[in-house]
Design an enzyme around this catalytic site. Sequence first.
Site, PDB file in Angstrom:
ATOM      1  N   SER A 286       0.328  -1.392  -0.337  1.00 15.63           N
ATOM      2  CA  SER A 286       0.426  -0.039  -0.245  1.00 15.63           C
ATOM      3  C   SER A 286       0.775   1.025  -0.372  1.00 15.63           C
ATOM      4  O   SER A 286       2.089   0.955   0.157  1.00 15.63           O
ATOM      5  CB  SER A 286      -0.944   0.228   1.120  1.00 15.63           C
ATOM      6  OG  SER A 286       0.276   0.617   2.488  1.00 15.63           O
TER       7      SER A 286
ATOM      8  N   ASP B 261      -0.162  -0.871  -4.639  1.00 15.12           N
ATOM      9  CA  ASP B 261      -1.525  -0.937  -4.773  1.00 15.12           C
ATOM     10  C   ASP B 261      -2.653   0.113  -5.396  1.00 15.12           C
ATOM     11  O   ASP B 261      -1.914   1.147  -4.640  1.00 15.12           O
ATOM     12  CB  ASP B 261      -2.413  -1.244  -3.384  1.00 15.12           C
ATOM     13  CG  ASP B 261      -3.575  -2.362  -4.023  1.00 15.12           C
ATOM     14  OD1 ASP B 261      -4.420  -2.250  -4.283  1.00 15.12           O
ATOM     15  OD2 ASP B 261      -4.153  -2.887  -2.704  1.00 15.12           O
ATOM     16  N   HIS B 262      -3.243   0.316  -4.690  1.00 14.57           N
ATOM     17  CA  HIS B 262      -4.357   1.716  -4.991  1.00 14.57           C
ATOM     18  C   HIS B 262      -3.594   3.213  -4.651  1.00 14.57           C
ATOM     19  O   HIS B 262      -3.059   3.641  -3.104  1.00 14.57           O
ATOM     20  CB  HIS B 262      -5.172   2.143  -3.668  1.00 14.57           C
ATOM     21  CG  HIS B 262      -6.035   1.523  -3.975  1.00 14.57           C
ATOM     22  ND1 HIS B 262      -7.451   1.314  -4.686  1.00 14.57           N
ATOM     23  CD2 HIS B 262      -6.290   0.016  -3.307  1.00 14.57           C
ATOM     24  CE1 HIS B 262      -8.337  -0.127  -4.990  1.00 14.57           C
ATOM     25  NE2 HIS B 262      -7.701  -0.623  -4.244  1.00 14.57           N
TER      26      HIS B 262
ATOM     27  N   GLY C  16     -11.177  -6.538  -2.234  1.00 18.80           N
ATOM     28  CA  GLY C  16     -11.941  -7.062  -1.455  1.00 18.80           C
ATOM     29  C   GLY C  16     -12.148  -8.079  -1.442  1.00 18.80           C
ATOM     30  O   GLY C  16     -13.425  -8.905  -1.633  1.00 18.80           O
TER      31      GLY C  16
ATOM     32  N   THR D 225     -12.166 -11.107   0.648  1.00 18.02           N
ATOM     33  CA  THR D 225     -11.793 -11.440   2.008  1.00 18.02           C
ATOM     34  C   THR D 225     -13.192 -11.297   2.287  1.00 18.02           C
ATOM     35  O   THR D 225     -13.495 -10.669   2.504  1.00 18.02           O
ATOM     36  CB  THR D 225     -11.138 -11.029   3.368  1.00 18.02           C
ATOM     37  OG1 THR D 225      -9.307 -10.254   2.822  1.00 18.02           O
ATOM     38  CG2 THR D 225     -10.765 -11.073   4.369  1.00 18.02           C
TER      39      THR D 225
ATOM     40  N   ASN E 124      -6.603 -10.012  -4.810  1.00 16.39           N
ATOM     41  CA  ASN E 124      -5.902  -8.869  -3.964  1.00 16.39           C
ATOM     42  C   ASN E 124      -6.101  -9.597  -2.677  1.00 16.39           C
ATOM     43  O   ASN E 124      -7.634  -9.562  -2.623  1.00 16.39           O
ATOM     44  CB  ASN E 124      -6.112  -7.449  -4.222  1.00 16.39           C
ATOM     45  CG  ASN E 124      -5.583  -6.492  -5.361  1.00 16.39           C
ATOM     46  OD1 ASN E 124      -4.586  -7.742  -5.813  1.00 16.39           O
ATOM     47  ND2 ASN E 124      -6.055  -5.456  -5.421  1.00 16.39           N
TER      48      ASN E 124
HETATM   49 ZN   LIG Z   1      -8.376  -2.473  -3.378  1.00 17.40          ZN
END
Ligand SMILES: [Zn+2]
Length: 291
Positions: A50, A82-83, A208, A210, A229
């Site tokens: 991240s 990531d993002h 998303g 999980t 992811n």
């Molecule tokens: Zn994400």
Amino acid sequence: MPVVPMREILDPAFADRYGVAAINIVDDLSLDAVLAAAVELESPLIVQTSLKTVKSIGPKPLYAMWRARADEVPVPVTLHLDHCPDREWISICLRTGWNSVLFDGSELDVAENTRQTIEVVAEADGHGAQVEGEIESVLGVEDGVGSDEAGEVHPVEVSAKFIEETGIYSFAPAIGTAHGLYKAEPKLTPERVTEIVELHPIPQVLHGGTGLTEAQFTDLIARGCAKVNISTALKIAFVDAHREYLDAHPAKHDPPALLKHVRSAVKEMAEQHIRMFGSAGKATATTPAAG
Ligand SMILES: [Zn+2]
């Protein structure tokens, strides 16, 4: 095996419809644990960071740590950011050596997102790196990026046009998933993956994940989600393992034993996901020699 470009890992996964786990590491121990899981299962692996982790460790020390570990593993691995809505940090990571970046322009309108993503793709090209794009924000805040408000979902034709105009390598579609833990059963729209892939076939990215069931993962991967992811599941395994150990040994002050317990829990979490996504044994599918 050297660190490989993202496309060498995702091209065969997308073609053969298996998923490759993209796991958000938080430190050297979690990096070491997820790489060990990939080695054990002879699987390719995407390690991602991240923006928060990049800033807290520092891009250079984080990249040095990654290379020192990754250069020693016998399976293909690649490093993804990531993002990231911040263009300056996209540039820093590309210059430092990241293989792939998610330029998160989902807060911009589609025209401005398209314009900026085209620039990011050109910049990444110059570094031999790939770009993941998105136009709809994934519900939920992850490491300080995102929103708890559900955003607008565009018709799939808008996604296909964005993919065509920008030349991105992979795309993160809005399919009803959310970052973090689900408070209620998610209402997924998996058909959007199929529709986008039919309009413009590039690897799709599942955010998303999980809390989804194995059947939901399998279905989305079969539709074209080649990159899956894993962030929240790592955080849970990592934090819960500390708690478990400390609860079980309240009077012990033995860091190596604590870290060994945590490493083992994180490795087990990674192995479960790698097996479930179907990439175990696929390490050789990624080598250029295998075609
Ligand atoms: Zn994400």
